[in-house]
Design an enzyme around this catalytic site. Structure first.
Site, PDB file in Angstrom:
ATOM      1  N   HIS A  88       0.757  -1.249  -0.061  1.00 63.12           N
ATOM      2  CA  HIS A  88       0.034   0.009  -0.048  1.00 63.12           C
ATOM      3  C   HIS A  88       0.764   1.245   0.016  1.00 63.12           C
ATOM      4  O   HIS A  88       1.872   1.081   0.049  1.00 63.12           O
ATOM      5  CB  HIS A  88      -1.094  -0.099   1.176  1.00 63.12           C
ATOM      6  CG  HIS A  88      -0.273  -0.049   2.536  1.00 63.12           C
ATOM      7  ND1 HIS A  88       0.501   0.873   3.088  1.00 63.12           N
ATOM      8  CD2 HIS A  88      -0.314  -0.904   3.507  1.00 63.12           C
ATOM      9  CE1 HIS A  88       0.824   0.680   4.406  1.00 63.12           C
ATOM     10  NE2 HIS A  88       0.337  -0.413   4.606  1.00 63.12           N
ATOM     11  N   HIS A 110       4.092   1.287   2.139  1.00 66.16           N
ATOM     12  CA  HIS A 110       5.184   0.553   1.904  1.00 66.16           C
ATOM     13  C   HIS A 110       5.788   1.185   0.607  1.00 66.16           C
ATOM     14  O   HIS A 110       7.123   1.301   0.267  1.00 66.16           O
ATOM     15  CB  HIS A 110       4.835  -0.848   1.397  1.00 66.16           C
ATOM     16  CG  HIS A 110       3.944  -1.605   2.319  1.00 66.16           C
ATOM     17  ND1 HIS A 110       2.885  -1.917   2.198  1.00 66.16           N
ATOM     18  CD2 HIS A 110       4.355  -1.773   3.555  1.00 66.16           C
ATOM     19  CE1 HIS A 110       2.452  -2.831   3.138  1.00 66.16           C
ATOM     20  NE2 HIS A 110       3.195  -2.619   4.034  1.00 66.16           N
ATOM     21  N   CYS A 117       3.125  -9.934  20.822  1.00 71.96           N
ATOM     22  CA  CYS A 117       2.344  -9.675  19.666  1.00 71.96           C
ATOM     23  C   CYS A 117       2.815 -10.015  18.346  1.00 71.96           C
ATOM     24  O   CYS A 117       3.956  -9.752  17.901  1.00 71.96           O
ATOM     25  CB  CYS A 117       2.358  -8.143  19.496  1.00 71.96           C
ATOM     26  SG  CYS A 117       1.670  -7.532  17.885  1.00 71.96           S
ATOM     27  N   CYS A 162       3.836  -7.439  15.410  1.00 70.51           N
ATOM     28  CA  CYS A 162       5.352  -6.914  15.675  1.00 70.51           C
ATOM     29  C   CYS A 162       6.375  -8.182  15.795  1.00 70.51           C
ATOM     30  O   CYS A 162       7.606  -7.690  15.496  1.00 70.51           O
ATOM     31  CB  CYS A 162       5.434  -6.112  17.059  1.00 70.51           C
ATOM     32  SG  CYS A 162       4.247  -4.700  17.272  1.00 70.51           S
ATOM     33  N   CYS A 166      -1.451  -4.690  22.043  1.00 66.38           N
ATOM     34  CA  CYS A 166      -0.250  -4.101  21.600  1.00 66.38           C
ATOM     35  C   CYS A 166      -0.077  -2.762  21.493  1.00 66.38           C
ATOM     36  O   CYS A 166      -1.224  -2.006  20.884  1.00 66.38           O
ATOM     37  CB  CYS A 166       0.118  -4.712  20.333  1.00 66.38           C
ATOM     38  SG  CYS A 166       1.410  -4.151  19.334  1.00 66.38           S
ATOM     39  N   HIS A 199      -0.368  -2.109  17.381  1.00 60.16           N
ATOM     40  CA  HIS A 199      -1.173  -2.634  16.842  1.00 60.16           C
ATOM     41  C   HIS A 199      -2.596  -2.333  17.263  1.00 60.16           C
ATOM     42  O   HIS A 199      -3.504  -2.407  16.605  1.00 60.16           O
ATOM     43  CB  HIS A 199      -0.928  -3.791  16.244  1.00 60.16           C
ATOM     44  CG  HIS A 199       0.187  -4.260  15.255  1.00 60.16           C
ATOM     45  ND1 HIS A 199       1.350  -4.315  15.581  1.00 60.16           N
ATOM     46  CD2 HIS A 199       0.204  -4.158  13.883  1.00 60.16           C
ATOM     47  CE1 HIS A 199       2.179  -4.612  14.634  1.00 60.16           C
ATOM     48  NE2 HIS A 199       1.377  -4.350  13.607  1.00 60.16           N
ATOM     49  N   LYS A 215      -2.590   5.662  11.621  1.00 62.27           N
ATOM     50  CA  LYS A 215      -1.502   5.016  10.447  1.00 62.27           C
ATOM     51  C   LYS A 215      -2.197   4.192   9.502  1.00 62.27           C
ATOM     52  O   LYS A 215      -3.020   3.442   9.984  1.00 62.27           O
ATOM     53  CB  LYS A 215      -0.513   4.454  11.579  1.00 62.27           C
ATOM     54  CG  LYS A 215       0.621   3.619  10.536  1.00 62.27           C
ATOM     55  CD  LYS A 215       1.520   2.758  11.411  1.00 62.27           C
ATOM     56  CE  LYS A 215       2.431   1.999  10.273  1.00 62.27           C
ATOM     57  NZ  LYS A 215       2.865   0.696  10.726  1.00 62.27           N
ATOM     58  N   LYS A 250      -2.977  -2.351   7.259  1.00 61.95           N
ATOM     59  CA  LYS A 250      -4.165  -3.452   7.069  1.00 61.95           C
ATOM     60  C   LYS A 250      -4.910  -3.683   8.444  1.00 61.95           C
ATOM     61  O   LYS A 250      -6.234  -3.705   8.434  1.00 61.95           O
ATOM     62  CB  LYS A 250      -3.410  -4.606   6.400  1.00 61.95           C
ATOM     63  CG  LYS A 250      -4.306  -5.515   5.773  1.00 61.95           C
ATOM     64  CD  LYS A 250      -3.651  -6.694   5.794  1.00 61.95           C
ATOM     65  CE  LYS A 250      -4.372  -7.885   5.227  1.00 61.95           C
ATOM     66  NZ  LYS A 250      -3.820  -9.219   5.470  1.00 61.95           N
TER      67      LYS A 250
HETATM   68  N1  MSP Z   1       9.316  -6.688   7.673  1.00 62.39           N
HETATM   69  C1  MSP Z   1       9.389  -5.544   8.562  1.00 62.39           C
HETATM   70  C2  MSP Z   1      10.759  -4.878   8.220  1.00 62.39           C
HETATM   71  C3  MSP Z   1      12.159  -5.584   8.160  1.00 62.39           C
HETATM   72  S1  MSP Z   1      13.521  -4.651   7.950  1.00 62.39           S
HETATM   73  C4  MSP Z   1      14.639  -5.728   8.294  1.00 62.39           C
HETATM   74  C5  MSP Z   1       8.374  -4.682   8.423  1.00 62.39           C
HETATM   75  N2  MSP Z   1       7.541  -4.843   7.393  1.00 62.39           N
HETATM   76  S2  MSP Z   1       6.270  -4.124   6.901  1.00 62.39           S
HETATM   77  O1  MSP Z   1       6.058  -4.469   5.432  1.00 62.39           O
HETATM   78  O2  MSP Z   1       5.410  -4.193   7.865  1.00 62.39           O
HETATM   79  O3  MSP Z   1       6.548  -2.497   6.881  1.00 62.39           O
HETATM   80  C6  MSP Z   1       7.583  -2.072   5.834  1.00 62.39           C
HETATM   81  C7  MSP Z   1       7.714  -0.670   6.117  1.00 62.39           C
HETATM   82  O4  MSP Z   1       6.728  -0.166   5.481  1.00 62.39           O
HETATM   83  C8  MSP Z   1       8.146  -0.144   7.391  1.00 62.39           C
HETATM   84  O5  MSP Z   1       9.003   0.829   7.216  1.00 62.39           O
HETATM   85  C9  MSP Z   1       6.932   0.636   7.684  1.00 62.39           C
HETATM   86  O6  MSP Z   1       7.278   1.772   8.554  1.00 62.39           O
HETATM   87  C10 MSP Z   1       6.430   1.202   6.306  1.00 62.39           C
HETATM   88  N3  MSP Z   1       5.047   1.431   6.401  1.00 62.39           N
HETATM   89  C11 MSP Z   1       3.973   0.721   6.701  1.00 62.39           C
HETATM   90  N4  MSP Z   1       2.670   1.561   6.963  1.00 62.39           N
HETATM   91  C12 MSP Z   1       3.204   2.667   6.951  1.00 62.39           C
HETATM   92  C13 MSP Z   1       2.565   3.968   6.675  1.00 62.39           C
HETATM   93  N5  MSP Z   1       1.308   4.063   6.681  1.00 62.39           N
HETATM   94  N6  MSP Z   1       3.178   5.233   6.135  1.00 62.39           N
HETATM   95  C14 MSP Z   1       4.659   5.108   6.008  1.00 62.39           C
HETATM   96  N7  MSP Z   1       5.256   3.976   6.119  1.00 62.39           N
HETATM   97  C15 MSP Z   1       4.773   2.854   6.747  1.00 62.39           C
HETATM   98  O7  MSP Z   1       8.363  -3.712   9.307  1.00 62.39           O
END
Ligand code: MSP
Length: 648
Positions: free
Chosen positions: A18, A21, A126, A129, A145, A148, A300, A303
């Site tokens: 999304h 990411h 959690c 996390c 958590c 979350h 934030k 999902k």
């Molecule tokens: N798998 C772990 C990261 C491991 S790194 C060695 C993880 N994955 S994640 O898919 O949940 O998130 C990946 C990145 O997307 C994180 O940096 C997270 O901050 C970012 N984002 C997820 N949702 C977000 C927003 N709503 N806004 C900005 N970035 C966010 O965490």
């Protein structure tokens, strides 16, 4: 050429990407592209985090093997990164053998340093996390958590522990001696006070988890997913492999190593990861850069909250580069920002269609018409815009190097506005009419075009395709320049043939777009009235049958159908519900169905919805369709039934 290594977090494969990411990846791409232009030897890594309980459970819920789930999501990531012009040099998956090899190698070094021991581990866990929390970190009696807001579960098992507490002082010294170790400064302070408050040893293995890397020499234990995941940054460079040339260049050599992360995963990157590296006797990153979150309705985007925005409709309607521009321009890197479709379309229309697009087409049209279809002669003396451009370029470069990307764009837009002011002041459209002023008119136009060239060059890291299209539109070359030297004033060659202008950024009708979004994605995408729906989606609770019957589904025959003007998605249907008067229903099916093909068909209608206006047409219900990857497929009764029959 100085080595410059930039990484994104590796993404979990329990969800499709999304905007959140995409944001980290686009920012890393902007940085990588800028540093390539600056002459650095860049390596840009992204990838996926595929192990752990979270993924194991998501796969089980979907009735597939974890690797099948991972493969599916990974292919979407590949597609999306290509669509968005992401220029990564490598994509690591934690399920690859090269990665497992790196994980085993770092574990061996930490083991040799005497930093592992086995102990019983109890606490609140959690899965979101993949981490343990203490009682006092949890919220409320339900032990939610803090990140979350979902319930944690009690776990008690024998685990391998890492002596994190031993690294309290070395970490504090690292922060002290390297102010750039964690950025922005507020995040450094946050991490420092977390470490100062005392570090507990960390359990780095899990029992009863099949989906992961087996912990070497610890039968029944799997490597903790964060020790596994963080190691990707060096396993992808060949750490632990026979050929580790990249590792030696980008991790051990002189140079820059930057991890971009969201603020939610800062602790893992700025505390655990450097501690693992210290224990293993390996170099540390130069900077862990934590950005803020994209919010929607003040929360934030995630999902589990159910308020995510997928990129598809924006890319389809505005193009990938416009999405990249918006993400870069709208967020102050490091802080949170709110996403809305309205802000998106407004920014597109004002910055891209108006400021940039109109300036280009005005300059090109005037020059072509009055200077034999070519770039006019440059002024004999230095243009008044030259100094403005030098200032803009200096501000831009400083901001880019500081990761203050929105300021970098502001610097370019200031130049654009100065160029426009200069045109308005000098009125080349009037000057061209007088042969005595033709040369002066040409000089003004050349200066305007040259300012646009500088702006487009600066935009190359942000909007690679569009910036090149602008450069081509002003006859500044067919290829994108390969160096920041192209930002110097004076690069535009007079006499170059100007192609006929094409609309670079066609204006988008704001109201029509917003209605289209509302019609195609439903209330969840517009943020309106989503509270109840989101709650249901998050906790997965069931509804009782009474609740279901509040929705009145009825059969109806389509008696007429026509396209809704100015919309490529909507059809206006007239339907017979067996009532006295026919109803009008607007449906987002125009891409899949021709009006004539559905007249006479029976469909299923939600008959008790509040009327809603879509593109100016009042819709008195909704047609049901199966949502096949965003493409609607209409539902209809198996055999014809009287119109108005209730569907239960
Ligand atoms: N798998 C772990 C990261 C491991 S790194 C060695 C993880 N994955 S994640 O898919 O949940 O998130 C990946 C990145 O997307 C994180 O940096 C997270 O901050 C970012 N984002 C997820 N949702 C977000 C927003 N709503 N806004 C900005 N970035 C966010 O965490």
């Amino acid at each position: 050429m100085s080595p410059f290594y930039v990484t994104t977090p590796i993404y979990y494969v329990n969800d499709l990407p999304h905007i959140g990411h995409i944001y980290t990846t686009v920012m890393a791409d902007v940085i990588a592209r800028y540093h390539r232009l600056a002459g650095d030897r860049v390596r840009f890594l992204t990838g996926t985090d595929e192990h752990g309980q979270k993924i194991e459970r998501a796969a089980a819920q979907g009735g597939v093997e974890p690797i099948a789930l991972a493969d599916r999501v990974v292919s979407r990531y590949h597609e999306l990164w290509q669509e968005l012009g992401i220029s990564h040099d490598d994509f690591i998956r934690t399920t690859e053998e090269r990665h497992a090899q790196g994980v085993r190698a770092i574990i061996e070094r930490i083991h040799d340093a005497g930093d592992f021991y086995v102990d019983r581990h109890e606490g609140w866990y959690c899965t979101g996390c993949e981490t343990f929390y203490t009682e006092k970190e949890l919220e409320g009696d339900d032990k939610l958590c803090p990140d979350h807001g979902t319930p944690t579960e009690w776990k008690s098992e024998e685990n391998v522990f890492f002596r994190l507490s031993k690294y309290t002082e070395p970490l504090l010294a690292w922060y002290r001696d390297n102010p750039a170790a964690v950025r922005p400064e507020t995040r450094l302070n946050e991490v420092r006070s977390f470490v100062e408050s005392g570090l507990r040893d960390l359990s780095v293995s899990r029992a009863n988890l099949a989906w992961g890397i087996p912990f070497p020499d610890q039968p029944g234990q799997t490597v903790y997913v964060w020790l596994d995941a963080l190691t990707n940054y060096i396993s992808a460079l060949g750490f632990g492999a026979a050929d580790d040339a990249l590792y030696r260049t980008f991790w051990e050599g002189e140079g820059t190593r930057i991890h971009l992360v969201g603020k939610d995963i800062l602790r893992f990157h700025a505390v655990y990861w450097p501690a693992f590296l210290m224990s293993a006797g390996l170099p540390l990153p130069s900077t862990v850069w934590a950005h803020g979150w994209w919010l929607r309705d003040e929360k934030k985007m995630s999902k589990s909250v159910g308020n995510i925005v997928r990129p598809d409709h924006l890319v389809e309607r505005f193009g990938a580069d416009s999405l990249r521009y918006f993400l870069v321009r709208e967020m102050n890197f490091g802080q949170d920002a709110s996403f809305s479709d309205q802000a998106f379309v407004e920014r597109y229309n004002s910055d891209l269609a108006n400021d940039l697009g109109n300036t280009v087409s005005r300059l090109v049209t005037l020059s072509r018409k009055n200077f034999d279809g070519a770039v006019p002669q440059a002024p004999a003396e230095e243009s008044p815009l030259a100094e403005a451009a030098r200032t803009a370029v200096a501000d831009y470069r400083k901001a880019m190097e500081d990761f203050s990307f929105h300021r970098a764009i502001e610097a370019l837009w200031k130049l654009l506005s100065q160029a426009n002011g200069y045109l308005v002041e000098n009125e080349p459209w009037k000057l061209v009419k007088d042969p005595g002023h033709r040369e002066a008119a040409g000089a003004v136009l050349w200066s305007g075009l040259e300012a646009v060239r500088v702006v487009a060059t600066g935009l190359l890291p942000v909007m690679p395709d569009t910036a090149l299209a602008v450069l081509r539109a002003i006859a500044a070359g067919d290829e994108a320049p390969g160096s920041l030297d192209a930002l110097a004033w004076g690069g535009l060659a007079p006499g170059a043939e100007l192609p006929a202008p094409e609309a670079l950024f066609p204006r988008i009708d704001k109201e029509a777009f917003l209605e289209e979004v509302a019609a195609s994605a439903g209330p969840a995408a517009t943020g309106a009235g989503t509270e109840e729906k989101d709650d249901k989606e998050t906790d997965g609770s069931m509804i009782d049958i009474e609740k279901f019957f509040e929705t009145e589904l009825r059969t109806a025959t389509v008696t007429a159908a026509e396209a809704v003007p100015k919309s490529n998605k909507l059809l206006k249907l007239t339907v017979d519900l067996g009532e006295e008067a026919p109803r009008t229903v607007v449906a987002g099916i125009a891409k899949q169905y021709q009006p004539e093909e559905i007249v006479g068909r029976q469909v299923v209608i939600v008959a008790n919805l509040e009327p809603a206006k879509l593109m100016g047409v009042e819709s008195q219900g909704m047609v049901l369709a199966a949502d096949v990857g965003g493409a609607p497929v209409l539902l209809h009764p198996d055999t014809e039934v009287p119109n108005g029959t209730r569907v239960r």
